[in-house]
Design a protein around this motif. Structure first.
Motif, mmCIF file in Angstrom:
data_model
loop_
_atom_site.group_PDB
_atom_site.id
_atom_site.type_symbol
_atom_site.label_atom_id
_atom_site.label_comp_id
_atom_site.label_asym_id
_atom_site.label_seq_id
_atom_site.Cartn_x
_atom_site.Cartn_y
_atom_site.Cartn_z
ATOM 1 N N LEU A 1 5.992 0.429 9.894
ATOM 2 C CA LEU A 1 5.909 -1.021 10.094
ATOM 3 C C LEU A 1 4.531 -1.502 9.647
ATOM 4 C CD1 LEU A 1 7.573 -1.237 13.630
ATOM 5 C CD2 LEU A 1 8.602 -1.836 11.424
ATOM 6 N N VAL A 2 4.516 -2.576 8.897
ATOM 7 C CA VAL A 2 3.266 -3.144 8.389
ATOM 8 C C VAL A 2 3.186 -4.589 8.863
ATOM 9 C CG1 VAL A 2 1.851 -3.539 6.348
ATOM 10 C CG2 VAL A 2 3.562 -1.718 6.332
ATOM 11 N N SER A 3 2.074 -4.947 9.485
ATOM 12 C CA SER A 3 2.003 -6.289 10.055
ATOM 13 C C SER A 3 0.683 -6.959 9.721
ATOM 14 C CB SER A 3 2.188 -6.217 11.574
ATOM 15 O OG SER A 3 1.296 -5.277 12.124
ATOM 16 N N SER A 4 0.689 -8.270 9.790
ATOM 17 C CA SER A 4 -0.516 -9.028 9.488
ATOM 18 C C SER A 4 -0.454 -10.382 10.175
ATOM 19 C CB SER A 4 -0.638 -9.209 7.973
ATOM 20 O OG SER A 4 -1.844 -9.854 7.658
ATOM 21 N N ALA A 5 -1.606 -10.827 10.661
ATOM 22 C CA ALA A 5 -1.714 -12.165 11.272
ATOM 23 C C ALA A 5 -2.672 -12.978 10.431
ATOM 24 C CB ALA A 5 -2.236 -12.049 12.702
ATOM 25 N N ASP A 6 -2.369 -14.259 10.266
ATOM 26 C CA ASP A 6 -3.268 -15.085 9.477
ATOM 27 C C ASP A 6 -3.095 -16.567 9.786
ATOM 28 O OD1 ASP A 6 -5.240 -15.629 7.478
ATOM 29 O OD2 ASP A 6 -4.584 -13.777 6.502
ATOM 30 N N ILE B 1 1.052 -8.091 3.277
ATOM 31 C CA ILE B 1 1.714 -6.794 3.515
ATOM 32 C C ILE B 1 2.382 -6.259 2.248
ATOM 33 C CG2 ILE B 1 1.981 -7.214 5.995
ATOM 34 C CD1 ILE B 1 5.036 -7.567 5.407
ATOM 35 N N ALA B 2 2.644 -7.158 1.296
ATOM 36 C CA ALA B 2 3.264 -6.720 0.032
ATOM 37 C C ALA B 2 2.336 -5.786 -0.728
ATOM 38 C CB ALA B 2 3.609 -7.927 -0.841
ATOM 39 N N VAL B 3 1.021 -5.933 -0.543
ATOM 40 C CA VAL B 3 0.069 -5.091 -1.287
ATOM 41 C C VAL B 3 0.137 -3.632 -0.848
ATOM 42 C CG1 VAL B 3 -1.525 -6.954 -1.833
ATOM 43 C CG2 VAL B 3 -1.810 -5.681 0.300
ATOM 44 N N ILE B 4 0.788 -3.369 0.272
ATOM 45 C CA ILE B 4 0.950 -1.987 0.726
ATOM 46 C C ILE B 4 2.319 -1.476 0.292
ATOM 47 C CG2 ILE B 4 1.199 -0.646 2.878
ATOM 48 C CD1 ILE B 4 -1.045 -2.555 3.968
ATOM 49 N N GLY B 5 3.097 -2.377 -0.272
ATOM 50 C CA GLY B 5 4.441 -2.013 -0.717
ATOM 51 C C GLY B 5 5.521 -2.448 0.258
ATOM 52 N N ILE C 1 3.358 -11.643 10.554
ATOM 53 C CA ILE C 1 4.514 -11.090 9.859
ATOM 54 C C ILE C 1 4.606 -9.606 10.155
ATOM 55 C CG2 ILE C 1 3.397 -10.400 7.668
ATOM 56 C CD1 ILE C 1 6.036 -12.207 6.674
ATOM 57 N N VAL C 2 5.830 -9.117 10.250
ATOM 58 C CA VAL C 2 6.063 -7.683 10.378
ATOM 59 C C VAL C 2 7.034 -7.280 9.271
ATOM 60 C CG1 VAL C 2 6.971 -5.827 11.840
ATOM 61 C CG2 VAL C 2 5.665 -7.703 12.859
ATOM 62 N N GLY C 3 6.654 -6.264 8.527
ATOM 63 C CA GLY C 3 7.502 -5.774 7.449
ATOM 64 C C GLY C 3 7.616 -4.269 7.521
ATOM 65 N N VAL C 4 8.234 -3.711 6.522
ATOM 66 C CA VAL C 4 8.432 -2.260 6.532
ATOM 67 C C VAL C 4 8.248 -1.690 5.133
ATOM 68 C CG1 VAL C 4 10.943 -2.336 6.142
ATOM 69 C CG2 VAL C 4 9.942 -0.409 7.397
ATOM 70 N N VAL C 5 7.729 -0.480 5.085
ATOM 71 C CA VAL C 5 7.643 0.264 3.828
ATOM 72 C C VAL C 5 8.030 1.711 4.135
ATOM 73 C CG1 VAL C 5 5.158 0.741 4.162
ATOM 74 C CG2 VAL C 5 6.133 0.895 1.876
#
Lengths: 340, 340
Positions: A60-65, A95-99, A160-164
């Motif tokens: 899980l990849v997350s970011s706040a902004d 988070i897209a920069v981590i894939g 946002i929370v995403g996944v790679v």
């Protein structure tokens, strides 16, 4: 308003108004929901049942902004339908920069008082960007805080929370001397440098929101409210394994963001004459007599995302992304050298 | 500050200060990391590799929230070490009511200007509460926004992501007439009703931060800054299947929060004489001449969490949680009836 809420309303918090406004946005929010979203809005927590089928090792990849003082342009123009999109897209790119691809988003709106039409515009922006990105809005908070914000103003925060899949995680570790840096065009200032931009354009140059500037399409307000690009679908369309490193060019510009993905043994040399800097940045730089080096550290200068690839893959990636080769990787110590 | 950042700093954004402060908090943040956290702070996104071993059908549960104008008490007292804990615990309780345990947390601090000692205190609060809850801080954003906030003030936003195994999800659907409502004590106002409380206590009653009030331990400031309780560990310790419904008593009080978990065929009848309302609420109610019904809709009135259980399980749950039976479930239409 019911009779029993007099004291709270007199203190500046209108609970009924808050509830009415929230009901009005349920359809907008539901429009972003796919089959992974369970349960209902209005519950305590947003429920998301992730589908990790086909993934070996989901991370899980997350970011706040936030959107920064771009909000001040929204306040001044009364146009609140774009900053919500800015926030979502900024978070997605982080988070897209981590894939990672986005899964779900939560918003926060803090304001002195809820203005229903403003709130609805903001939510429309969130919903539009989330729907386009196949990202579900699973929660949010709207806080009425008398005395915290200036009248008519608000702050926006997104998470946002995403996944790679871990084997596909992009971390820059394969970057080597000889690789190529491709830059993807930004859509204006995106969400960074607005404090300086506003100071130069409005205070020092005395321009109005409707000003027309040479080389700038539309009014100054149009230019400053252009929506932050979501690069994720484009990046996801590139062949697996080709992308060695990605940097989202936000606060700190190319100088501070590109190093985040560079190995300690490499520098990136960026030829600043290799792309056409959009006119708005020239106006800010000249109008505010801002040092050129500082311009590249505060603003994206027309490049919103960089992709590092092997030289052999550069042409194909350029074609697919409409990107421009803006520099190359050399031996070094993990920094960016701008050739101004 | 380097020479090249003059214009941005003059506009009110000190990038170097921001970077220095962020480096200082890395140890605090790392102290919250377990083996599930990958990668480094300073990257674009927080990486969390969830361990769902033993779960049949993991569902991610998330919530975003703020602390409201409790922050104004922190500003007035210069005590910034508790509001971060409030935020974390509030978020945790919001997902605990669904049966979820926290996985990770992201914070946002918006301010006019970064004050390093304030920032550090806030981060210490986040880290303390997260560490206690075994919840990792995986990201955050600190935004310097000149002209957005009042000097010396800030807003805090937190987002939590947790997980629950779907078969163990608590949604209130098994609540039936004859069940019992158990209330768990709050630790003061938690994070709700501060706009009204401050208006009554400071403006209408003219009290100072150091005021001593009958029945209130410590000063008024101490009372108003008591940390929001984290109920999750206690709730997680209850035997599986016993808890039919949980409600976190936040803004809207018992009246608006308990119905979130009630089936449409049931009402909850709450006997307001069944627990001792803490003295601070009496002072606010009397001092502001606030209608009693409104008091129960703005404040938690001493009950921060409610648990609905079958009558046969009530005694055991009471013993384990030190809770009090505050009411029962009857046939109805999904609302709360207060017996004042």
């Amino acid at each position: 308003m019911s009779k029993s809420k007099k004291a709270y309303a007199a203190a500046g918090v209108d609970v009924d108004l808050g509830n009415r406004v929230k009901r009005g946005i349920q359809a907008l929010v539901k429009g972003t929901h796919g089959p992974e979203v369970l349960g209902r809005i209005g519950g305590f927590g947003g429920l998301f049942r992730p589908n990790f089928r086909g993934m070996k090792d989901p991370v899980l990849v997350s970011s706040a902004d936030g959107v920064g003082t771009k909000l001040k342009v929204a306040f001044a123009t009364g146009r609140h339908d774009t900053v919500g999109q800015d926030l979502v897209n900024h978070c997605i790119d982080d988070i897209a920069v981590i894939g990672a691809r986005p899964l779900f988003f939560l918003d926060y709106i803090g304001a002195e008082k809820l203005e229903p039409h403003v709130f609805t515009q903001l939510l429309k922006g969130f919903a539009k960007a989330c729907k386009a990105a196949k990202c579900a809005i699973v929660g949010g908070e709207t806080a009425q805080m008398p005395g915290m914000y200036h009248p008519g103003e608000y702050d926006l925060v997104g998470t946002i929370v995403g996944v790679v899949d871990r084997p596909k995680l992009i971390d820059g570790s394969k970057i080597r001397a000889g690789d190529v840096v491709i830059g993807l065009a930004s859509n204006g200032l995106h969400t960074n440098g607005y404090t300086l931009a506003r100071k130069v354009l409005f205070e020092q140059m005395g321009l109005g929101l409707d000003a027309k500037l040479p080389g700038v399409k539309g009014t100054l307000a149009d230019e400053l409210l252009r929506v932050h690009r979501n690069y994720q679908p484009l990046l996801a369309s590139l062949p697996a394994g080709v992308v060695k490193g990605l940097a989202h060019i936000t606060g700190g510009g190319l100088v501070d963001n590109l190093p985040r993905v560079l190995p300690k043994s490499c520098d990136a040399v960026i030829d600043c004459s290799s792309w056409k800097v959009p006119a708005i940045f020239d106006h800010i730089g000249r109008g505010g007599k801002v040092d050129r080096a500082e311009m590249y550290q505060v603003f994206n200068m027309g490049i919103g995302m960089t992709i590092v690839v092997a030289a052999k893959d550069a042409a194909a990636v350029q074609r697919k992304t409409k990107g421009v080769v803006i520099g190359g990787i050399v031996k070094g110590s993990g920094s960016v050298r701008l050739v101004l």
